[in-house]
Design an enzyme around this catalytic site. Structure first.
Site, PDB file in Angstrom:
ATOM      1  CB  CYS A 325      74.999  19.714 -75.983  1.00 20.67           C
ATOM      2  SG  CYS A 325      74.616  20.044 -74.522  1.00 20.67           S
ATOM      3  CG  HIS A 877      78.206  17.997 -72.523  1.00 19.54           C
ATOM      4  ND1 HIS A 877      77.662  19.026 -73.433  1.00 19.54           N
ATOM      5  CD2 HIS A 877      78.557  17.125 -73.193  1.00 19.54           C
ATOM      6  CE1 HIS A 877      78.292  18.629 -74.609  1.00 19.54           C
ATOM      7  NE2 HIS A 877      78.737  17.654 -74.511  1.00 19.54           N
TER       8      HIS A 877
END
Length: 937
Positions: A325, A877
């Site tokens: 990510c 994230h």
């Protein structure tokens, strides 16, 4: 035959002789020598073994080799114990999948582990010694591999490539593991052994996303070069025999395909013209027009044909290939940079520099360009950036593997790598920089910029590079040095208040007083030594005492804060810190922790060691700590417990005693009921002179137990003189009865800090908000250089701690701000979640720019992309907010998922990297029109 040692461990007897263990210092010396020898002989294929950090730290403590670089012995963060008992069997059950229940002959490490936090890697020779001394296991061997193309690096492949093999004959699935450096021929051999096949009859497909991508030809090409990803599928097909039937009797339609390759193959690795052959005859392999629909295949894709505006979409997501990510976020921000999108969507082939020794032979630019084109022309089908990730692993091995990385660090590498691959300068001239010598800034700045552009000339320089002025002043001779340096982005610190206040409760380890809270103010950038000094002053600490700081959670010491150099930033605002006031003792003293199990008084639960929070019927109490001088028996523990509880002991008021005395003198006495009513209870605080023999009272019935680290196992203490072996740290639990609750007063502890907070009851720290301008002010302010960054003064002829001042001189069309949310040190990995209020429109930097040349363009900018980071370090994230300029609309790019988002929602405390583009003024062009990218003539 075995023989036990004093600690209860057994040692083997071999050939009639007893193999006694080495002395701790001898074990340490042997391991250090073997480690040094292995590190001096690094080569691919060397074996290393993973060992549980919990066990290894206990061995380091036993041998006196505890390293300061990482003070925690397990992932819970608890401080290493001072116990130097010999560790038991090597126990790796906490780092392998399924733990103690794992019966696999090839146990696998848990994917969430981090080196040095959860496990350590030791050379094979060290493992064999430790196994000989301690037995246990299981053994977790891992091979050393070489990574990187330009700069070879050695690393241990802790997590081999895991592939799911699907048999097309019956759809059975089996997991196989190979090194990413294994060849496709190795893969074929392993699959054929597993399935009992001849190599000539096997055909293995890259089956990523459960779609046929390409046939994996048995060759010397590595699995990494073939862009195979962790946990992806591969498909096995078996060729039919002469009757057109496979071994199951079913017809098998085998369609062998060799993909069409572009002249600039970027799928990774060499061509398929060398290595092993599968044995198929050449007439089986007819070229096919079969193409992939997965969005991963760059082969056969026209890299340089311009893509018309009507065919551009820009709303394709990027599949997550395993903690990628960070890469997806950075790529989406670059892909949606209007200047770069315009450049790579046109024909850029003439600008690829394959000769630059500082570049990657144009391969990185090709990989990025093809990925950008696919993202802009594939509609909204998510793209799997496997080929790009493979290139990244080759040229920047620090981003290989499947760990989380920093999107800004990747961004910095990409911008620099793209610049070198697209540098229009083939032969870089040499220039010797001159001192400013009091010349006008404009003249010196232009000279520096000309020198820079003569060596660096690319689309990245055209749109992303600016220039700042750096002024150094010698503190002694006041020599001034002015230079003008280029920048690609600005890393801005997040300023905050310089001090913080901490309220810490001080407990008396010798039972000489009641616990007392103190509030002290310390520098945010200070260390534990500063906190201890401030707290010692506030609490009037004596010269023969010291303060032991500890973080408390639930009913135990979470960790001791004993390193004076540890930054205060390691202490979060919601953590409970207490201090124990202890007498200075010799290093041989035993530290005792005591905590009560239960306390009931008048129908309510009370605690004597802290303010209690009831959570699922558990009691969370602040432990008490004291020092014991060579404890020998349970009686010593009993006396110590009663001493530290003495301040809470109730006793009759002295006025009652006076009444009794005067009554006796007058020859009279009060009735029993009246005497009882006139007797009050107060805490006993003047107790420092009471002898231990007088403290211990037969009327008390404490039930004492020695317990383990987590309080799960208890061994009752017999209160007599029976000898007990104690380590350096003793943990004691007390089980209270109603009698003790009547004799002790817990009301003095009602204001002590809670040591457990859950859910919505947890106190949340008020979020601090700052502006982007304050971050920029902090970046540009004058400050002295650090002691490790001294400046060589040409006048003094010595290194000086000069003052440094930065000023913006020339701004680029694309201005990137990196908000420095992360800080790393030997003790700390920290993230700041401070909300930064940044402008979306009309970011005016005119007052910061010292160059007044109007030809440099507007200093007003508009935001078009944000790289966001959510959560903490390691487990966080990344995502991105990007604006499609033609639509004037924002979108959220969260890996493969793309969704529209309102402009009012994009300003969050997760913002990490901000992307701005220059707004054109009417005098320089249409308002908001991006500048055209210059190309080589």
């Amino acid at each position: 035959m075995t023989i036990p040692d004093s600690s209860g461990h057994d040692f083997m007897m071999e050939n009639g002789s007893i193999e006694l263990p080495c002395k701790p210092e001898e074990e340490r010396r042997i391991v250090q020598e073997l480690t040094a020898k292995a590190e001096a002989n690094l080569r691919q294929g060397n074996l290393y073994y993973a060992i549980s950090n919990r066990w290894f730290m206990s061995w380091q403590r036993y041998t006196g080799q505890v390293e300061d670089a990482y003070p925690f012995d397990d992932q819970s963060g608890s401080l290493t114990s001072n116990s130097k008992d010999r560790p038991g069997l090597i126990d790796n059950s906490d780092i392998v999948a399924n733990g103690e229940d794992n019966k696999d002959n090839d146990p696998q490490l848990l994917r969430t582990l981090e080196e040095r936090r959860d496990y350590v890697l030791v050379p094979q020779e060290v493992w064999e010694k430790l196994l000989k001394w301690y037995k246990g296991g299981p053994g977790l061997p891992r091979k050393m591999i070489s990574v990187g193309d330009q700069q070879k690096q050695f690393c241990v492949e802790v997590f081999p490539l895991c592939l799911r093999l699907i048999d097309s004959r019956n759809q059975n699935e089996v997991v196989i593991r190979l090194s990413k450096k294994a060849s496709l021929h190795d893969l074929y051999e392993k699959v054929c052994r597993l399935k009992g096949l001849d190599l000539e009859k096997a055909c293995i497909w890259d089956y990523f996303n459960k779609q046929k991508q390409t046939i994996l030809i048995s060759s010397n090409q590595t699995l990494e070069e073939a862009n195979l990803q962790m946990d992806q599928d591969i498909l096995l097909e078996v060729a039919t025999d002469v009757h057109g039937m496979d071994s199951t009797g079913n017809g098998l339609a085998l369609v062998p395909v060799e993909p069409i390759r572009s002249p600039f193959s970027i799928a990774g690795g060499p061509t398929m013209s060398e290595g092993y052959s599968t044995g198929y005859s050449s007439n089986l392999y007819q070229r096919s027009t079969l193409t992939s629909t997965s969005g991963d295949m760059e082969d056969g894709y026209d890299s340089f044909k311009p893509i018309a505006r009507g065919d551009r979409d820009g709303l394709a997501g990027l599949q997550n290939l395993g903690n990628t990510c960070f890469m997806n976020s950075a790529i989406q921000c670059l892909v949606h940079t209007p200047h770069l999108a315009e450049y790579f969507l046109e024909d850029y082939s003439d600008e690829i520099n394959r000769e630059n020794p500082l570049g990657m032979h144009g391969e990185l630019a090709l990989a990025f360009g093809e990925l950008l084109r696919k993202l802009w022309s594939s509609g909204r089908t998510p793209v799997a950036p496997r080929a790009f990730k493979g290139k990244l692993a080759r040229f920047a091995p620090q981003f290989s593997g499947y760990n989380q990385h920093d999107s800004q660090e990747l961004l910095a590498f990409l911008l620099d790598g793209l610049h070198e691959d697209l540098n229009r300068v083939k032969q870089k001239p040499y220039f010797e920089t001159k001192d400013s010598d009091s010349r006008p800034d404009e003249e010196v700045a232009d000279e520096y910029w000309r020198y820079h552009k003569a060596r660096n000339d690319s689309v990245i320089v055209d749109i992303c590079q600016g220039q700042y002025k750096s002024t150094l002043v010698c503190p002694l001779c006041e020599k001034i040095s002015i230079t003008f340096d280029p920048f690609m982005y600005l890393s801005l610190p997040l300023p905050s208040t310089a001090t913080r206040s901490l309220t810490i409760t001080v407990f008396y380890g010798d039972g000489s007083g009641l616990p007392m809270p103190f509030t002290v103010t310390v520098l945010k950038q200070g260390c534990l030594k500063d906190l201890a000094q401030a707290l010692g002053t506030a609490s009037c600490l004596c010269s023969d005492e010291y303060l032991l700081l500890a973080e408390v959670y639930e009913h135990r010491i979470y960790r001791y804060l004993e390193n004076p150099s540890e930054p205060l930033a390691t202490i979060k605002d919601d953590e409970v810190i207490v201090a124990y006031r202890l007498p200075k003792r010799e290093s041989g003293s035993t530290r005792m922790e005591a905590v009560s199990i239960i306390g009931v008084s008048r129908g309510r639960v009370v605690g004597f060691f802290g303010n209690i929070v009831i959570n699922e019927k558990k009691l969370f109490l602040t432990p008490l700590v004291t020092l014991l001088e060579e404890p020998q028996s349970g009686s010593d523990i009993d006396i110590a417990v009663e001493r530290i509880l003495l301040p809470l002991r109730r006793k009759p008021f002295s006025s009652s005693t006076t009444i009794q005395s005067s009554s006796s003198e007058n020859g009279s006495s009060l009735p029993d009921e009246q005497m009882k009513s006139s007797t009050q209870l107060e805490p006993l605080t003047q107790s420092t002179d009471i002898e231990p023999e007088r403290i211990s009272s037969p009327e008390l019935s404490f039930r004492l137990c020695i317990t383990d680290e987590k309080g799960l196992r208890c061994k009752p203490i017999v209160k007599d003189d029976s000898p007990i072996k104690f380590g350096r740290l003793v943990k004691v639990m007390l089980d209270w009865t109603e009698k003790e609750n009547q004799l002790y007063d817990a009301s003095y502890l009602k204001d002590l800090p809670e040591v457990h907070k859950t859910g919505i009851l947890a106190k949340k720290t008020k979020q601090e908000a700052i502006s982007l301008f304050s971050c920029l002010d902090s970046f540009l302010k004058e400050e002295p250089l650090g002691p490790d960054d001294m400046w060589y003064c040409p006048r003094c002829k010595e290194h000086r701690q000069a003052t440094k001042k930065l000023d913006l001189w020339r701004l680029p069309d694309v201005l990137v701000f990196h908000l420095k949310r992360f800080s790393y040190s030997r003790w700390l990995k920290n993230k700041l979640d401070t909300f930064v209020n940044f402008p979306i429109h009309n970011l005016d930097l005119s007052k910061y720019v010292k160059c007044k040349d109007a030809s440099e363009g507007s200093h007003v900018y508009e935001l078009y992309a944000i790289s966001n980071h959510y959560g903490g370090l390691g487990g966080g994230h990344y995502s991105a907010y990007c604006k499609l300029i033609d639509e004037n609309r924002w979108y959220h790019f969260d890996d493969a998922h793309v969704s529209p988002v309102n402009e009012s929602e994009i300003k969050t405390s997760a913002a990490y990297v901000l992307f701005y583009q220059r707004v054109k003024t009417e005098s320089n062009g249409t308002l908001g029109e991006p500048s055209r990218v210059r190309r080589a003539s």
